[in-house]
Each structure stands twice: as C-alpha cells, then as structure tokens.
Design an enzyme around this catalytic site. Structure first.
Site, PDB file in Angstrom:
ATOM      1  N   CYS A 338       0.792  -1.234   0.000  1.00 30.71           N
ATOM      2  CA  CYS A 338       0.000   0.000   0.000  1.00 30.71           C
ATOM      3  C   CYS A 338       0.827   1.289   0.000  1.00 30.71           C
ATOM      4  CB  CYS A 338      -1.021  -0.003   1.143  1.00 30.71           C
ATOM      5  SG  CYS A 338      -0.559  -0.883   2.612  1.00 30.71           S
ATOM      6  N   ARG A 367       7.518 -10.675   5.593  1.00 32.45           N
ATOM      7  CA  ARG A 367       7.294 -10.426   7.018  1.00 32.45           C
ATOM      8  C   ARG A 367       7.875 -11.576   7.814  1.00 32.45           C
ATOM      9  NH1 ARG A 367       0.876  -9.000   6.666  1.00 32.45           N
ATOM     10  NH2 ARG A 367       1.023  -7.606   4.869  1.00 32.45           N
ATOM     11  N   GLN A 385       0.637 -11.025  -2.482  1.00 37.79           N
ATOM     12  CA  GLN A 385      -0.755 -10.629  -2.275  1.00 37.79           C
ATOM     13  C   GLN A 385      -1.384 -10.221  -3.604  1.00 37.79           C
ATOM     14  OE1 GLN A 385       0.125  -7.521   0.696  1.00 37.79           O
ATOM     15  NE2 GLN A 385      -1.194  -8.648   2.102  1.00 37.79           N
ATOM     16  N   ASP A 387      -3.091  -7.805  -4.350  1.00 37.92           N
ATOM     17  CA  ASP A 387      -3.416  -6.546  -3.698  1.00 37.92           C
ATOM     18  C   ASP A 387      -4.030  -5.552  -4.681  1.00 37.92           C
ATOM     19  OD1 ASP A 387      -3.412  -5.488  -1.199  1.00 37.92           O
ATOM     20  OD2 ASP A 387      -1.241  -5.285  -1.037  1.00 37.92           O
ATOM     21  N   HIS A 389      -5.667  -1.299  -4.380  1.00 34.00           N
ATOM     22  CA  HIS A 389      -6.043  -0.158  -3.543  1.00 34.00           C
ATOM     23  C   HIS A 389      -6.880   0.794  -4.388  1.00 34.00           C
ATOM     24  CE1 HIS A 389      -2.508  -1.873  -1.514  1.00 34.00           C
ATOM     25  NE2 HIS A 389      -3.253  -1.653  -0.454  1.00 34.00           N
ATOM     26  N   LYS A 473     -14.150  -2.727   8.222  1.00 34.50           N
ATOM     27  CA  LYS A 473     -13.784  -3.693   7.183  1.00 34.50           C
ATOM     28  C   LYS A 473     -14.820  -4.803   7.074  1.00 34.50           C
ATOM     29  CE  LYS A 473     -10.836  -6.677  10.063  1.00 34.50           C
ATOM     30  NZ  LYS A 473      -9.592  -7.454  10.089  1.00 34.50           N
ATOM     31  N   HIS A 519      -8.505  -0.986   0.828  1.00 32.07           N
ATOM     32  CA  HIS A 519      -7.628  -2.124   0.561  1.00 32.07           C
ATOM     33  C   HIS A 519      -8.504  -3.309   0.169  1.00 32.07           C
ATOM     34  CE1 HIS A 519      -4.204  -0.283   2.943  1.00 32.07           C
ATOM     35  NE2 HIS A 519      -5.249   0.368   3.435  1.00 32.07           N
TER      36      HIS A 519
END
Length: 647
Positions: A338, A367, A385, A387, A389, A473, A519
């Site tokens: 992000c 991570r 991911q 991902d 946005h 969320k 997200h």
C-alpha cells in the site's frame, strides 16, 4: 421483577437474581440439559451467574461457538488439574480455548519431560476427574491476595500476569484442588465433559518471546459425547489426506529449501502454471471492473515505511534495514504494497473526475514469522498478495464495496467455495477515541458496508469494536470441504494512509479533499489461497486450472513415439498433456498418475496407434472407452468453456 429479552425479541419477566440455567429450565427441561453457557448483554458467562438487572439473553449449546468455547476453556482447566495431580510442582502459564480444542503452556518439575508417551496417562486422569463432576467456583479476589496465593503455590508465571492486572478486576476459578487465574467463561461443572483426547505436545516461548523460558505446550480436545470425538478423529484423518504439503509434493507444485531460507516457498513449474492461471483469471476480471495493473519494487526506502507506519509495526523486530554503499541510505524488504500505491497516487495532481482510481498488483511482500509458527504455504515469510487499492470519494465507498463483492463472488463460484459468510467489523459503540477520521466519514462507510451486504443478500454478522483504528472492514469466512473456516478475502476502509501521505484530490468545488482508500485482496495471499484450495479440493482442481489436464501412458516403449504424436496434437489444441514414457507396467503408471490427480489418462497401444485413437480413463470414474484424438481434444476444450463461460 426483571425483564429478560430473548433473541427473537420476546420478553419474559423473572425475579431479580435469576440465573441463565433457571431461565433455560423455565423454557424446557431438554434445553436446560443441553445449554452450556449464556450471553448476558453480549457477554458470555456461566449459567449460574445471577442476573440483577434488565438484560438480553442468549442460551448457548454445543452447536454454538460460544458454547464450545466455554466447554473447551473448562477442559483446559481440567487438563491442568490432571497434570497438577500427575506432576506436583508443575507451573502453569496460560490455557485458552482455541478454534479446535484447547492448550495449556506448562513448565513441568525439573527432570520431567512431557511427551506423547504421557498422553494416555493425562487422558485417564482427566476422565477420572470429570466423573467427579467438580463444580467450578468463581471468586473475585484482591490483587494482593492473588499474588500471595499464587506465590505460595510457586506459580511465578501467574504472578507475572497478575502484576499487570488492575486491582478490582481479578477473578479465579476453582475446581477440586485446582485454582486458576482466569476471566472465564466456563461450564458450571466438569460433568458435561465425557470424551477427551490429548492431541499433541510442542515447545512454546513464554508469552511468545524468544528471550523468555521455553515452556511445554500440551494440546487437547474434548466433547460431550464419545461419538463426537470419533467423528472429529475421522475428520483429522481426512485432513491429513488432504494436507496441502503432502499433495503439493505429490503434484510437484512447490518446495522449500533450508539453503534458500525458512518460510520462503519455491514454486515449481507445475505450481507456477497453476498460480499464473489463477493470476490471469483475476486479472481478466479486474480489467472488466476498471482496475489498472502496476508493478512496484520488492524493497523501499526506510523513510517510506516510517511515513506509512509500517516500520514501527514490522521494522524493528522483523526486517533489519538494508544499507547501500552510499552513506545514510537505508532500504527495507517490502512488508506491504500500500505505501507504494500511495506514492503512485501522489505522482501527479488528481481530480474528482479521476476517481475512483483502482490500482492492482500481485506484489510480493516479506514479514518475519517465528520458525516454530511456519507451516507449509499457510504461514510463510515471503508471499504474494493479490493486492489492490482503490482511491475514491466518500460518496463512492458503497459502490466500490459492491463491485469488490462481485469479484469475490465470482472467485468463490468458480472455485466451488459454496459455503461462506461475512463479518462486518465496526467501531466500539462507546469508546471512539482511538479511531482516526471524521465521524461523518465513519458513519457513511459503516452504513455503506452494511447496506452493501444487504443488497447482495450476503449473510453477515456485525462485530463492534473489531474495526481497525483507521477504518471499518468486511472479511469473508469460507467453509472448506471439511467444514473448517478460513478467512479469505478482505475489504478494508483506510483513513490513515491518505492522511499520512497527505493524499488529496481537487473536488468539484475546486477545493482540496482527502480521498478514502480501500484495501482489497480477494485471494489474500497466493500462497495461503493455494494451500486452502488444495485442501478444499484434495488436489482435484477444476479442469481449467489443472497444471496437467492429461497424462498419456504408452503400454510399452515401442508406442512412445505414438504417445509423443498424441501429445503434440493435444498441445496444438491448447490441451495441457505430458507423456509418461517410463519403462513401467501400465498398471503402475495408472496408479502413479492418478496419485498426481491428473483428470484424464490416455492409454495408447497397438490398437490406438492403428486407429489414430486413445483409450480414455477419467479420474474417479475409470474407463471411458476409445476416442479419436481430435474428438478428445474438443471434449476437453468444451468442458473448459462450459466451466468458465460465466467468468
């Protein structure tokens, strides 16, 4: 008299001090036998807890998550009591109920090592104690008294926990000769516990800190009927058969290497083909929904993650900054995509006409996970991911949620995840101090999520206080073929990063405004999603997704050339096939390739070579007869078209 409101909205009056058990008895004796705990004004408590004011009530049985939680929490105390009797002087850490059972972290006396050979001994003692039907007695206790009591018992770990608690907020539960520091909730007694099983033993650092003592973690499970235990053990056997690590090895999808590093998966050719097909599938859908694909680096300046706040969360313990030859220049492995997407948004001035801006990336992030927590593809240190946005105006949030939900529904349908529900995480009803963003924006976003779920007819339950500090969320919980719940797919509103990165757009009023950031990750991570998909399907993926759709098996070496000819024809028709030309008997080849979950096996010999045909076997259905090569290729492609025509 008190007014007690039931889940269906009906109200009954009871005398002050009535208990949940008495309320259950007033409804039916059968319910009173089955109920395990109750919810009073949303808090799960014991059935013998007095109710002294008007309240809402829910009565929880074994079928309810809250009922299982109380049952397994009490079972954890029962296991601790058993270990205390078996090994006096054992020190106890924490013993919570978990999704499937419970565990207790213990420090056995010096010279004692709890192992699998002790499981039956623990189970026998638990059964013996349970038959005593020991009542659990809850007591509110002063901090000084708690420290003195557990200190006298030599329970140093309990005292460490007590030191962090506020006086006036400390409770203990006692059953027989065992007393534990605990908030509850519990069963009223050990009587309902009829079947127990100690499942595993492992090591665990005290409070998850590698610098603290290493304790013994004993896992168990318990049930109100032996039949339930037998069914559960059968389910575990099926889970072992479906283990993604086992199937992934059989199908040659992925591998790990200590030389590469723990928790860093390597996708093999067949696994890569599977993963890329999933990515292409989602990219095609995303294009239809107006997403733009971007690619960002695997590293970023330390200052980027300081600005985003990820350095404070991940940096100090997980990733040491990477120093370049240039003095003072520091980079980090990317923990999130992000911040990079925020930088793309701010690359040039944005107008309200540019919004919503939807940026998507299959971005690999890193991570740190403790080595003991790593588990196949489900817990790794490097993962990709899916991902995206979305940067939008506040009035666009609901429509964007609806569009993302459409994408998630398409994915679930295509991959046969038929049982799912959603959780809406909102702010705490009372304490609003920890949340950033305006009250108006929060109200609008929360209402948008609730309305979006209603419009889609999506079963969703609301959890107050579960929202992140930066926004509400929506999480999607999927049940796999074994009934296990997995969190797949998240849509998260974020007011934090636009503020941190000072993102803005020019509105129709010619003034600067802060965009809302959403997200979105339908798969979550490619690694974890593939692991869940493997275990859900037992490796029998939809035909369109299979790395290998066909295996061609010549019955002897002299038909290898014909097998290669068949393979070439199928390849020209976009059918994914390979030849098993090993010098093995045909029965062995069939067994081996069925173990690899290949949907179709083509047997070729003299008859097939003469007739320009193939003998077809289908996974799980056996012999399908003889077919012309071109007809077989058309059959495969028609099946794929039929499967994917709606996606």
């Amino acid at each position: 008299m008190l007014k007690i409101t039931f889940p269906d909205g009906s109200i009954r009056e009871y005398e002050k001090g009535v208990t949940g058990l008495q309320i259950a008895e007033s409804i039916s004796s059968r319910l009173a036998q089955d109920v395990l705990a109750c919810g009073i004004n949303g808090e799960t408590v014991e059935l013998n807890r007095p109710i002294n004011e008007d309240a809402t009530i829910q009565l929880y049985k074994w079928e309810d998550a809250e009922g299982k939680h109380a049952f397994w929490h009490t079972s954890a105390h029962l296991m601790a009591e058993a270990m205390q009797e078996l090994w006096p002087g054992t020190q106890f850490g924490i013993g919570p109920a978990i999704e499937n059972g419970f565990y207790y972290d213990v420090m056995p006396p010096e010279g004692i090592s709890i192992s699998e050979s002790d499981f039956q001994k623990i189970e026998k003692k638990m059964q013996e104690l349970a038959t005593r039907k020991e009542v659990l007695v809850r007591q509110e206790i002063r901090k000084s008294d708690a420290l003195k009591f557990f200190g006298n018992c030599g329970q140093h770990y309990k005292n460490e926990l007590i030191e962090e608690l506020e006086d006036g907020n400390i409770t203990t539960y006692t059953q027989g000769n065992y007393t534990d520091l605990c908030r509850g909730p519990h069963l009223m007694s050990t009587a309902p516990i009829k079947a127990v099983k100690v499942m595993a033993v492992s090591s665990a650092y005290w409070r998850g800190d590698e610098k603290r003592p290493q304790m013994t973690r004993v896992y168990g499970v318990a049930f109100p009927k032996k039949k339930f235990l037998d069914e559960y053990l059968q389910l575990l056997e099926e889970a072992k058969r479906r283990d993604h690590r086992k199937i992934g090895k059989e199908m040659e999808l992925f591998m790990f290497s200590d030389l590469i590093g723990k928790g860093l998966p390597m996708w093999l050719p067949k696994g890569t083909a599977l993963r890329l097909r999933l990515e292409d599938f989602l990219k095609k859908i995303q294009k239809r929904y107006g997403y733009q694909q971007v690619i960002t680096p695997h590293i970023g300046s330390k200052n980027l993650y300081v600005t985003s706040g990820h350095y404070a969360k991940y940096g100090k313990d997980s990733f040491q900054p990477i120093h370049t030859p240039e003095e003072g220049e520091e980079y980090m492995l990317k923990p999130m995509n992000c911040p990079h997407h925020c930088a793309i948004f701010s690359w040039k001035p944005r107008s309200y006409k540019d919004l919503p801006l939807r940026l998507a990336e299959f971005g690999t992030v890193y991570r740190y996970e403790q080595s003991g927590e790593l588990h196949g593809l489900t817990r790794v240190r490097g993962f990709t991911q899916d991902d995206a946005h979305i940067f939008c105006r506040p009035d666009q949030v609901k429509d964007e949620f609806l569009r993302v939900m459409d994408i998630i529904m398409i994915i679930f349908s295509a991959l046969k995840f038929d049982k799912f529900e959603a959780q809406i995480s909102l702010r705490d009803k009372v304490n609003r101090e920890k949340y950033i963003g305006s009250e108006d924006n929060w109200e609008r976003a929360e209402q948008a999520i609730i309305e979006a779920c209603k419009e889609k007819g999506l079963p969703a339950h609301i959890e107050y206080g579960e929202a992140a500090f930066y926004g509400p969320k929506l999480d999607f919980m999927v049940k796999d073929a074994l009934g296990r719940r997995w969190q797949l797919g998240t849509i998260q509103v974020d007011y934090n990063l636009p503020e941190r990165f000072q993102l803005e757009y020019t509105g129709s009023d010619n003034q600067k405004h802060r965009p809302v950031m959403i997200h979105r990750a339908p798969f979550g991570s490619m690694e974890r999603f593939v692991a869940v998909l493997i275990e859900h399907t037992a490796g029998h993926f939809p035909l369109w997704l299979m790395p290998d759709q066909v295996a061609i098996l010549p019955i002897s070496d002299k038909f290898n050339d014909y097998a290669q000819k068949v393979c070439k024809i199928l390849d020209e028709q976009d059918v994914r096939a390979y030849v098993d030309d090993r010098s093995e008997k045909i029965g062995r080849k069939i067994r081996d390739n069925e173990m690899k979950h290949v949907p179709y096996l083509l047997i070729v010999g003299e008859k097939e070579a003469t007739e320009n045909s193939v003998s077809v076997r289908k996974q799980g259905e056996g012999d399908q007869g003889s077919m012309n090569i071109a007809d077989f290729a058309k059959k495969i492609n028609d099946e794929v078209v039929e499967m994917t025509k709606n996606y």
